[in-house]
Design a protein around this motif. Structure first.
Motif, PDB file in Angstrom:
ATOM      1  N   ALA A  86      64.673  49.492  39.401  1.00 39.19           N
ATOM      2  CA  ALA A  86      65.098  49.246  38.334  1.00 39.19           C
ATOM      3  C   ALA A  86      64.953  50.136  37.218  1.00 39.19           C
ATOM      4  O   ALA A  86      65.761  50.631  36.624  1.00 39.19           O
ATOM      5  CB  ALA A  86      64.906  47.961  38.004  1.00 39.19           C
TER       6      ALA A  86
ATOM      7  N   ALA B 176      66.981  53.411  37.777  1.00 44.81           N
ATOM      8  CA  ALA B 176      68.338  53.482  37.302  1.00 44.81           C
ATOM      9  C   ALA B 176      68.585  53.467  35.847  1.00 44.81           C
ATOM     10  O   ALA B 176      69.198  54.336  35.318  1.00 44.81           O
ATOM     11  CB  ALA B 176      68.888  51.822  37.948  1.00 44.81           C
TER      12      ALA B 176
ATOM     13  N   ALA C  85      71.923  56.177  37.497  1.00 42.47           N
ATOM     14  CA  ALA C  85      72.486  55.693  38.820  1.00 42.47           C
ATOM     15  C   ALA C  85      72.331  54.475  39.273  1.00 42.47           C
ATOM     16  O   ALA C  85      71.451  53.737  38.635  1.00 42.47           O
ATOM     17  CB  ALA C  85      71.567  56.957  39.789  1.00 42.47           C
ATOM     18  N   ALA C  86      73.108  54.053  39.931  1.00 39.95           N
ATOM     19  CA  ALA C  86      73.323  52.641  40.495  1.00 39.95           C
ATOM     20  C   ALA C  86      72.150  52.759  41.639  1.00 39.95           C
ATOM     21  O   ALA C  86      72.610  53.711  42.578  1.00 39.95           O
ATOM     22  CB  ALA C  86      74.454  52.280  41.164  1.00 39.95           C
ATOM     23  N   VAL C  87      71.296  51.846  41.834  1.00 34.18           N
ATOM     24  CA  VAL C  87      70.137  52.139  43.159  1.00 34.18           C
ATOM     25  C   VAL C  87      70.399  50.734  43.706  1.00 34.18           C
ATOM     26  O   VAL C  87      70.650  49.734  43.321  1.00 34.18           O
ATOM     27  CB  VAL C  87      68.633  52.151  42.219  1.00 34.18           C
ATOM     28  N   ARG C  88      70.606  51.265  45.034  1.00 33.77           N
ATOM     29  CA  ARG C  88      70.500  50.048  45.846  1.00 33.77           C
ATOM     30  C   ARG C  88      69.146  50.165  46.694  1.00 33.77           C
ATOM     31  O   ARG C  88      69.024  51.162  47.300  1.00 33.77           O
ATOM     32  CB  ARG C  88      71.685  50.224  46.848  1.00 33.77           C
ATOM     33  N   ALA C  89      68.660  49.134  46.885  1.00 30.64           N
ATOM     34  CA  ALA C  89      67.318  49.230  47.450  1.00 30.64           C
ATOM     35  C   ALA C  89      67.334  48.176  48.610  1.00 30.64           C
ATOM     36  O   ALA C  89      67.973  47.270  48.864  1.00 30.64           O
ATOM     37  CB  ALA C  89      66.163  48.169  46.485  1.00 30.64           C
TER      38      ALA C  89
ATOM     39  N   VAL D 285      73.569  46.108  53.481  1.00 31.26           N
ATOM     40  CA  VAL D 285      73.720  46.965  52.489  1.00 31.26           C
ATOM     41  C   VAL D 285      74.127  48.451  52.895  1.00 31.26           C
ATOM     42  O   VAL D 285      75.231  48.797  52.219  1.00 31.26           O
ATOM     43  CB  VAL D 285      72.402  47.139  51.424  1.00 31.26           C
TER      44      VAL D 285
END
Lengths: 407, 285
Positions: free
Chosen positions: B141, B144, B149-153, B190
């Motif tokens: 978070a 980001a 950037a959009a972070v996908r964890a 995801v």
């Protein structure tokens, strides 16, 4: 006992399925959650935030689950431990003290939630001991210099009262004190609660006003004491006096309890009764001497049911058993309510409110009075758990005793 | 990149490392030079950082931090915070190096671990970030916030695949190699949603460091090339080059671990600076 903690998780928790995973983990652990707040980011780069309340079976289960959730970024939102300050004078709480409700209350001490042992409204909270710490409500006059008192609301949480087990007739009577309800149903429900309390090992408290005797309810209450349905009695000088008067002289405030007509010279009957009990030294002594041979007070003495007669400024006599120091009387009441699960308040305003003030909200409370204002007054003073039954108390206790005997 | 002058397996912080295994330092240096030559041959420009004797794993520059070189903003570097004390001195070494190169250095809160590009790979406008073994989820978070950037964890679940760059390798805008064994079921979902054309790696292929490859244009540089993987990559039009880095595999690092891409541009407008560091152990996000 079930414990509740609020958690928050923030970030790209929707796209990353973190929120879904966290909620699944809670359920897989046998716990439950309730969403409190969810804010979804407006764009894919905005973080989202979720706040949810987790209910776990006990403290250990919650700690284990919290450790699991922390890995996925979900953290307890607790503001921290309760703030404590030492009382600097006997009988005086420190400024800014947390003022209690009668609801189940927990206090966070050294990172753990401690349950308040004896919820009572309008008291302070005193923390003592360490491993584990104990937290008790303490009325102002009982605070001692050096007591560690909770200050402010940080680290304190209260829980709404639990709904009584099973479907209750009072679910549809809850909001209103109404005279327009089927009384037979109400009697059966109260009888069920009393029976359930006895089954669970909880005690039943009766709080009686003199109208119980005036309306002819005395023998029914005496029967309930004798048969073990009532384990504690709170009343005043009037109730005890008229109960004894009706059994010794057959009148209540001079009116024949059998014929309903005033008797010759009856207006002084209760004074003569008080006077004779004073001569014996106590109600128990008068029973032992064979001077009192029946009635509620007689059955209490015989069955060793503890009673507290609280004094008031207008009492005649009073009876030697009456505790005239009202602060001492309230303290004695606090001792006697330990383990009480059901309270029946019959035809008394002042004793009902006094008792309501010290009862935890978890105690099922039924207030039986011909006057709806009594229940309203009780609720207005914080005893929101009280169910009102507007009816003639003499008929009600008679039906209740019969109902309890029948099944 | 950073030459393996001081490289060796001197401690054990992943299941591949065994102190009794001796690294042939000369051979390691030869392999490293071979990788540099291969990358240059594929068209990459290679910049070299000075090695520091205190940190043998500095050779694995992928973990130095997150690079964000956008055309419309100052070049940004977010130094890694390492989980293990053995690698923690690398943070300041790389922060100084990037500052010396004119980068703006933005930092994560001290309490949060995140091991740089080794645990965050850009793909289709998002950063796919691994967490659990080396990186903390709340750090994503913060990343980001810092990078925009959009972070996908995704949670890493196999200790042998302890960084996201052992489980995922972006190939172009639509394709990536992906090792589902490395993630929990949420992570798999995801990645499935993120990658239009994945090359799913079998467990054996994943454990052969297939995902830890370097992509330069249409060239894929791999430590080992399982035949099925090689065929699929070639069918998609990539040139596959196998580059022996066996000495580095002894420390649990493949080709990609030895490099840090500098041509990374993370999307989105610049963000406000990070919040001040939180007290240790207390995190949000």
């Amino acid at each position: 006992m079930e414990v509740v903690e609020t958690f928050g998780v923030e970030g790209h928790i929707v796209d990353s399925l973190i929120l879904a995973k966290v909620l699944d983990l809670i359920l897989e652990a046998g716990a439950d959650y309730r969403m409190v707040d969810v804010q979804i980011g407006r764009t894919s780069t905005d973080p989202s935030r979720a706040v949810f309340e987790v209910t776990a079976a006990d403290d250990d289960a919650l700690v284990r689950l919290a450790e699991q959730l922390q890995v996925h970024g979900a953290n307890p939102l607790t503001s921290g431990d309760a703030v404590l300050a030492a009382a600097d004078l006997d009988g005086v709480l420190p400024a800014g003290f947390y003022s209690t409700t009668n609801l189940a209350t927990e206090v966070r001490v050294a990172g753990r939630w401690a349950t308040v042992a004896n919820p009572e409204m309008d008291c302070g909270l005193v923390v003592s001991g360490e491993d584990p710490p104990t937290v008790r409500t303490v009325p102002m006059h009982r605070v001692r210099s050096g007591d560690q008192v909770v200050i402010g609301g940080t680290g304190v949480r209260v829980r709404a009262p639990e709904v009584p087990r099973g479907v209750s007739v009072f679910e549809f009577m809850d909001s209103e004190v109404s005279s327009e309800k089927p009384k037979g149903l109400a009697v059966r429900t109260v009888a069920d609660r009393v029976r359930a309390a006895r089954h669970d090992g909880a005690r039943v408290l009766a709080v009686c006003g003199p109208a119980v005797v005036h309306t002819g309810g005395g023998p029914a209450v005496a029967r309930m004491v004798r048969e073990g349905w009532i384990q504690v009695l709170f009343a005043g000088n009037g109730f005890a006096t008229h109960d004894i008067e009706s059994n010794v002289l057959g009148t209540s405030l001079g009116v024949s309890v059998v014929e309903g007509a005033p008797t010759e010279g009856g207006h002084s009957n209760h004074l003569r009764v008080v006077n004779e009990v004073r001569r014996h030294g106590s109600i128990a002594d008068a029973v032992a001497a064979g001077w009192i041979t029946g009635g509620v007070m007689y059955e209490c003495v015989r069955a060793e049911v503890p009673f507290l007669l609280g004094g008031s400024i207008r009492d005649d006599g009073p009876l030697p058993d009456v505790v005239t120091d009202v602060v001492a009387a309230a303290d004695r009441m606090r001792e006697l309510i330990d383990g009480v699960g059901v309270a029946l308040m019959a035809a008394t305003t002042l004793h009902a409110i006094a008792t309501g003030n010290i009862l935890p909200a978890a105690v099922e409370t039924f207030c039986i009075d011909i006057n709806p204002a009594v229940v309203t007054k009780l609720a207005d003073r914080g005893s929101h758990q009280a169910h009102g039954i507007v009816t003639d108390v003499g008929l009600f206790v008679h039906q209740l005793a019969t109902e309890l005997e029948e099944r | 990149m950073c030459p393996p002058v001081h490289f060796g397996v001197l401690y054990e912080i992943n299941p591949w490392m065994h102190k009794e295994v001796v690294v042939d330092r000369d051979r390691a240096h030869e392999q490293w030079k071979g990788l540099v030559a291969t990358l240059r041959g594929a068209g990459a420009e290679v910049v070299v950082a000075e090695p520091d004797p205190a940190v043998p794993d500095m050779v694995f520059t992928a973990n130095a931090g997150i690079v964000n070189c956008r055309a419309d903003a100052p070049h940004q570097f977010v130094p890694a915070h390492f989980r293990f004390p053995e690698r923690q001195p690398e943070t300041e070494i790389f922060a100084r190096w990037f500052a010396g190169q004119g980068f703006t250095v933005d930092r994560l809160p001290v309490a949060l671990a995140h091991e740089g590009a080794g645990d965050a790979l850009p793909f289709r406008g998002s950063l796919l970030s691994g967490y659990r073994f080396r990186s903390d989820l709340p750090a994503t978070a913060e990343l980001a916030r810092l990078t925009g950037a959009a972070v996908r964890a995704v949670e890493l679940v196999d200790e042998r695949l302890y960084h996201i760059d052992l489980t995922f390798c972006p190939l172009d805008d639509r394709r990536a190699m992906a090792a589902p064994m490395g993630w929990d079921r949420y992570g798999r979902t995801v990645v499935e949603a993120l990658v239009p054309e994945p090359l799913w790696l079998t467990d054996d292929e994943a454990l052969a460091f297939s995902a830890n490859s370097v992509v330069v244009g249409s060239t894929v540089v791999m430590a080992t090339t399982p035949p099925r993987v090689g065929r699929q990559l070639e069918a998609w039009g990539f040139d596959v080059v196998t580059c022996d880095v066996s000495e580095f595999l002894k420390a649990g690092g493949g080709c990609r671990c030895l490099t840090l891409a500098l041509d990374v541009s993370l999307g989105g407008p610049p963000r406000s600076p990070a919040r001040p560091p939180e007290p240790s152990g207390v995190t949000t996000g």
